[in-house]
Design a protein around this motif. Structure first.
Motif, short mmCIF file in Angstrom:
data_model
loop_
_atom_site.label_atom_id
_atom_site.label_comp_id
_atom_site.label_asym_id
_atom_site.label_seq_id
_atom_site.Cartn_x
_atom_site.Cartn_y
_atom_site.Cartn_z
N VAL A 1 0.84 -1.20 0.00
CA VAL A 1 0.00 0.00 0.00
C VAL A 1 0.88 1.25 0.00
CG1 VAL A 1 -1.65 1.36 1.36
CG2 VAL A 1 -2.00 -1.11 1.06
N ARG A 2 1.91 1.24 0.84
CA ARG A 2 2.81 2.41 0.90
C ARG A 2 3.53 2.61 -0.43
NH1 ARG A 2 5.42 5.95 4.60
NH2 ARG A 2 6.37 7.43 3.16
N ARG A 3 3.90 1.52 -1.08
CA ARG A 3 4.56 1.64 -2.40
C ARG A 3 3.60 2.27 -3.42
NH1 ARG A 3 7.39 -3.01 -0.71
NH2 ARG A 3 5.77 -4.44 -1.38
N LYS A 4 2.31 1.92 -3.35
CA LYS A 4 1.32 2.53 -4.25
C LYS A 4 1.23 4.03 -4.00
CE LYS A 4 -0.37 -1.22 -6.26
NZ LYS A 4 -0.09 -1.49 -7.68
N ILE A 5 1.23 4.42 -2.74
CA ILE A 5 1.17 5.85 -2.39
C ILE A 5 2.39 6.58 -2.93
CG2 ILE A 5 1.21 7.49 -0.46
CD1 ILE A 5 -0.46 5.40 1.13
N ASP A 6 3.57 5.96 -2.77
CA ASP A 6 4.81 6.55 -3.30
C ASP A 6 4.75 6.67 -4.82
OD1 ASP A 6 5.97 6.88 -0.82
OD2 ASP A 6 6.99 4.94 -0.86
N ASP A 7 4.22 5.64 -5.48
CA ASP A 7 4.11 5.68 -6.95
C ASP A 7 3.22 6.82 -7.41
OD1 ASP A 7 5.69 3.44 -7.13
OD2 ASP A 7 4.02 2.03 -7.45
N VAL A 8 2.13 7.04 -6.69
CA VAL A 8 1.15 8.05 -7.11
C VAL A 8 1.65 9.46 -6.83
CG1 VAL A 8 -1.17 8.98 -6.67
CG2 VAL A 8 -0.83 6.51 -6.84
N PHE A 9 2.21 9.69 -5.63
CA PHE A 9 2.50 11.06 -5.21
C PHE A 9 3.98 11.43 -5.28
CE2 PHE A 9 -1.51 9.94 -3.07
CZ PHE A 9 -2.32 10.92 -3.61
N GLY A 10 4.87 10.44 -5.36
CA GLY A 10 6.30 10.75 -5.50
C GLY A 10 6.77 11.78 -4.50
N ASN A 11 7.38 12.85 -5.00
CA ASN A 11 7.91 13.91 -4.13
C ASN A 11 6.92 15.05 -3.91
OD1 ASN A 11 10.44 12.61 -3.85
ND2 ASN A 11 11.09 13.44 -5.85
N THR A 12 5.68 14.86 -4.38
CA THR A 12 4.70 15.94 -4.23
C THR A 12 4.01 15.92 -2.86
OG1 THR A 12 2.89 14.62 -5.16
CG2 THR A 12 4.24 15.90 -6.71
N MET A 13 4.32 14.92 -2.07
CA MET A 13 3.72 14.81 -0.73
C MET A 13 4.83 14.45 0.26
SD MET A 13 0.72 12.21 0.64
CE MET A 13 -0.45 12.59 -0.63
N SER A 14 4.77 15.03 1.46
CA SER A 14 5.79 14.75 2.47
C SER A 14 5.67 13.32 2.98
CB SER A 14 5.65 15.72 3.65
OG SER A 14 4.46 15.43 4.37
N SER A 15 6.76 12.80 3.53
CA SER A 15 6.75 11.44 4.09
C SER A 15 5.72 11.31 5.19
CB SER A 15 8.14 11.09 4.64
OG SER A 15 9.05 10.99 3.59
N ARG A 16 5.58 12.39 5.99
CA ARG A 16 4.61 12.34 7.09
C ARG A 16 3.18 12.23 6.56
NH1 ARG A 16 4.33 16.32 12.39
NH2 ARG A 16 2.56 15.29 13.36
N ASP A 17 2.88 13.03 5.50
CA ASP A 17 1.53 12.97 4.92
C ASP A 17 1.27 11.61 4.28
OD1 ASP A 17 0.87 15.48 5.76
OD2 ASP A 17 1.18 16.46 3.83
N LYS A 18 2.29 11.06 3.67
CA LYS A 18 2.14 9.72 3.08
C LYS A 18 1.83 8.68 4.15
CE LYS A 18 5.28 10.38 -0.86
NZ LYS A 18 6.60 10.02 -1.41
N GLN A 19 2.54 8.80 5.30
CA GLN A 19 2.30 7.84 6.37
C GLN A 19 0.91 8.01 6.97
OE1 GLN A 19 4.37 5.23 7.02
NE2 GLN A 19 2.52 4.60 8.11
N SER A 20 0.46 9.28 7.08
CA SER A 20 -0.90 9.53 7.59
C SER A 20 -1.94 8.93 6.66
CB SER A 20 -1.14 11.04 7.70
OG SER A 20 -0.36 11.60 8.73
N LEU A 21 -1.71 9.06 5.34
CA LEU A 21 -2.64 8.50 4.37
C LEU A 21 -2.63 6.98 4.44
CD1 LEU A 21 -4.62 9.09 2.07
CD2 LEU A 21 -2.68 9.01 0.47
N ALA A 22 -1.44 6.40 4.61
CA ALA A 22 -1.34 4.93 4.72
C ALA A 22 -2.09 4.44 5.95
CB ALA A 22 0.12 4.51 4.79
N THR A 23 -1.91 5.12 7.08
CA THR A 23 -2.59 4.72 8.31
C THR A 23 -4.10 4.82 8.15
OG1 THR A 23 -0.71 5.52 9.61
CG2 THR A 23 -2.76 5.11 10.80
N LEU A 24 -4.56 5.87 7.47
CA LEU A 24 -5.99 6.03 7.21
C LEU A 24 -6.52 4.86 6.38
CD1 LEU A 24 -8.50 7.98 7.33
CD2 LEU A 24 -7.78 8.73 5.06
N ILE A 25 -5.74 4.43 5.39
CA ILE A 25 -6.17 3.31 4.55
C ILE A 25 -6.24 2.02 5.37
CG2 ILE A 25 -5.47 1.83 2.61
CD1 ILE A 25 -4.33 4.42 1.30
N TYR A 26 -5.31 1.82 6.30
CA TYR A 26 -5.31 0.60 7.13
C TYR A 26 -6.47 0.60 8.13
CZ TYR A 26 -0.32 0.81 5.74
OH TYR A 26 0.86 0.92 5.05
#
Length: 650
Positions: free
Chosen positions: A64-89
């Protein structure tokens, strides 16, 4: 042959009654062949750790985290990516916390919905619309399909999608929609789950894991020795029942039986207190750190001893009844000198750490006392009539087996028994010799007979065979010369505790041997792999789970907390996607609460085991081969329609 073909084509014509329908299906199947292969997720040796299992299932071992990285790349901070991943879980739980902190929920809903839609588009891109449609939650199916499907005919796409999102928020459906999208992402990230054995024992929640697996969209299970032990117990095999209760007692998990499966242990508890009330039972202290009061601890160790003594008696009876098991050397009660407290093993005498055996008659050491017999009768009925347990075991029988060949990977839990020379080791099963694949298939047939055989003798043999699979030298799920349970409880000499592994485990770097095993199961030496668990990989000592140049992957890295000191990590899992094989080594899982509150994922070090030069498509998989066969059949049907051999059903 022509008659059979004609009959088959007639049946096929009932499904595809016209040239148009047969042609459409051929086009659909051909399109599927050219999609990327779905992601496979491999887990093994879960051992009842339901919270860690649930989290790894939700995050797809980092997929799931790899999908988030693929979609947003460097356009989103690591913290926001982790928050989004936690929301998905954990969408529901995470939103409850966000609502307490966020001032403008409308803006948060809008941003989050757009982010989830983008991730959802990416996860859905490798599937047909039909497959995605089937996975959609019914309440939101139409709206989600609109949002994740490109509408080339719409000129102002932004306005179109904005109106949908704004309406979702305005009518108060944002939270339900976020939950639906999150669950869909989880569902689509992993196409198929493989459990390579040992769901049961040691951890507190195997019954919870089984309930989750029953609800999972696509899964197969290769039985582990602990799973077969529980299957034997559910079939009423007394040796398996005693072992199951002993292990639950040893790890402080008796509530699995009492609360999880409704097995009444009160008769055993009363018997243990009456029989061993003044006995400190020091040899039977518990493993791990169960949340017990002093009184509960005192009762558990006494129950632990009571069921262990019953086990040694019952197993003695099984061994006597089945001389073909060649396990007479494991019957040790008659070798105890109850006056001196010594026991003879392999011609040598050892002092025993515990000399209190009030229920053992030296003249008939394997006979159960009247109270012990009553307890076993009650337990046997309880296991046989537990609806939840029987439902779980039926699921294992329906979705599982002792091995599986899938997409050029050979999956099994333990080993393929070998001789010291690396040849397939013959094992005698009820008078006949089997080895390799034949051994696996014969043992599996007996497991099924233990549940379904109409012949009572064959059914009893099947039940006894489940006990043998648990601890027999020739069992591919055990893979040792003995199970030294008696010695580990009662003897101080560590030499007596040793269990010699089958030569298989020392030959996993031998390419000739590995190729021989692959060939035995019908696989070529190149481009194929063996995936198994059972023996924890001691990563902290530098042991590598990838063996024989990547042909073998042992993915038991200590999912069970009981093994984590030994392995240094908290489990391996494996991902096989269209780009290759990725092995993930996990750190210990703190808790579900911490995962939500601190947004702490299980940190995983990923190792790319194999990366393919050309991306694998569905056409390169086992499913692809089946689809190609269907296409050939449909093309034959088309030819039959066009030649007039079969009439269209207009």
């Amino acid at each position: 042959m022509k008659e059979l073909e004609a009959r088959y084509l007639e049946r096929l014509s009932q499904l595809y009654p016209t040239i148009a329908k047969a042609s459409t299906e051929i086009i659909n199947l051909q399109a599927i062949l050219n999609l990327p292969k779905g992601t496979e997720h491999f887990l093994t040796d879960i051992h009842g750790e339901h919270e860690a299992f649930s989290h790894v299932l939700k995050n797809g071992s980092g997929s799931v985290r790899r999908k988030i990285d693929d979609v947003f790349g460097n356009t989103m901070s690591s913290r926001d990516k982790q928050s989004l991943a936690t929301l998905i879980y954990y969408p529901k739980e995470k939103m409850e916390r966000i609502k307490k902190e966020e001032e403008n929920m409308e803006d948060w809903y809008k941003i989050t919905l757009y982010r989830l839609i983008e991730v959802c588009k990416r996860t859905a891109s490798k599937y047909t619309r039909s497959k995605v449609r089937k996975a959609l939650p019914p309440d939101f199916a139409y709206v989600i399909e609109e949002l994740i499907t490109e509408k080339s005919e719409i000129t102002d796409k932004e306005s179109y999608y904005n109106s949908i999102v704004n309406t979702i928020i305005r009518i108060g459906r944002a939270e339900k929609f976020i939950i639906a999208l999150s669950e869909l992402i989880q569902r689509l990230t992993v196409d198929h789950l493989h459990i390579v054995g040992d769901i049961y024992d040691r951890g507190p929640g195997p019954h919870i894991i089984m309930d989750q697996l029953i609800q999972y969209h696509s899964v197969d299970i290769q039985w582990g020795n602990h799973d077969v032990l529980w299957m034997g117990a559910a079939a009423g095999q007394r040796g398996c029942i005693a072992n199951v209760i002993r292990i639950c007692a040893r790890y402080g998990n008796l509530d699995i039986l009492e609360d999880g499966y409704g097995i009444n242990l009160l008769p055993l508890a009363n018997f243990a207190m009456n029989t061993y009330g003044d006995d400190p039972c020091t040899c039977f202290k518990l493993r791990g750190e169960p949340d017990y009061s002093p009184d509960e601890m005192k009762l558990d160790v006494k129950m632990h001893k009571a069921i262990s003594v019953i086990q040694f008696k019952v197993e003695g009876q099984i061994i006597k009844k089945n001389p073909g098991f060649q396990m007479n050397d494991r019957n040790l009660l008659h070798k105890i000198n109850f006056e001196t407290g010594m026991v003879e093993i392999d011609g040598k005498e050892y002092p025993m750490l515990d000399r209190n055996f009030p229920t053992v008659d030296p003249r008939k050491p394997y006979a159960l006392s009247a109270e012990e017999e009553d307890i076993m009768e009650r337990l046997e009925k309880a296991f046989l009539h537990c609806e939840r347990l029987q439902r779980h075991m039926r699921f294992l029988l329906n979705k599982g087996g002792l091995y599986k060949v899938y997409n050029n990977n050979l999956l099994y839990h333990g080993c393929v028994p070998l001789t010291a020379e690396g040849e397939l080791m013959p094992v005698r099963i009820y008078g006949r010799s089997y080895k390799g694949r034949g051994l696996y298939e014969e043992l599996e047939s007996y497991v099924r007979k233990g549940f379904y055989a109409l012949d009572e003798k064959e059914k009893e043999r099947g039940r006894d065979m489940m006990w043998y699979i648990w601890l027999g030298e020739g069992s591919p799920l055990f893979g040792k010369d003995k199970m030294a349970t008696f010695e580990r409880y009662f003897l101080e000499d560590k030499e007596t505790h040793k269990e010699k592994k089958n030569p298989y485990y020392s030959m996993l770097e031998n390419e000739t041997v590995v190729n021989r095993i692959l060939a035995e199961f019908g696989l070529p030496p190149e481009g194929t792999h063996i995936i198994n668990g059972h023996v924890p990989v001691k990563s902290k000592n530098g042991e590598n789970p990838i063996k024989c140049g990547g042909k073998v992957m042992v993915i038991d890295g200590g999912f069970s907390k009981a093994y984590q000191k030994e392995t240094g990590i908290a489990g391996y899992t494996l991902i096989y996607n269209s780009y290759g094989l990725i092995l993930a080594a996990h750190e210990p899982f703190e808790s579900t609460e911490a995962a939500i509150e601190k947004e702490s994922d299980i940190h995983s070090d990923s190792i790319v085991v194999k990366r393919v030069v050309q991306r694998k498509m569905v056409g390169d998989t086992d499913i692809g081969r089946e689809l190609k066969e269907q296409i050939r059949d449909l093309e034959t049907l088309l030819e039959a329609y066009r030649s007039g051999r079969i009439a269209e059903r207009l």
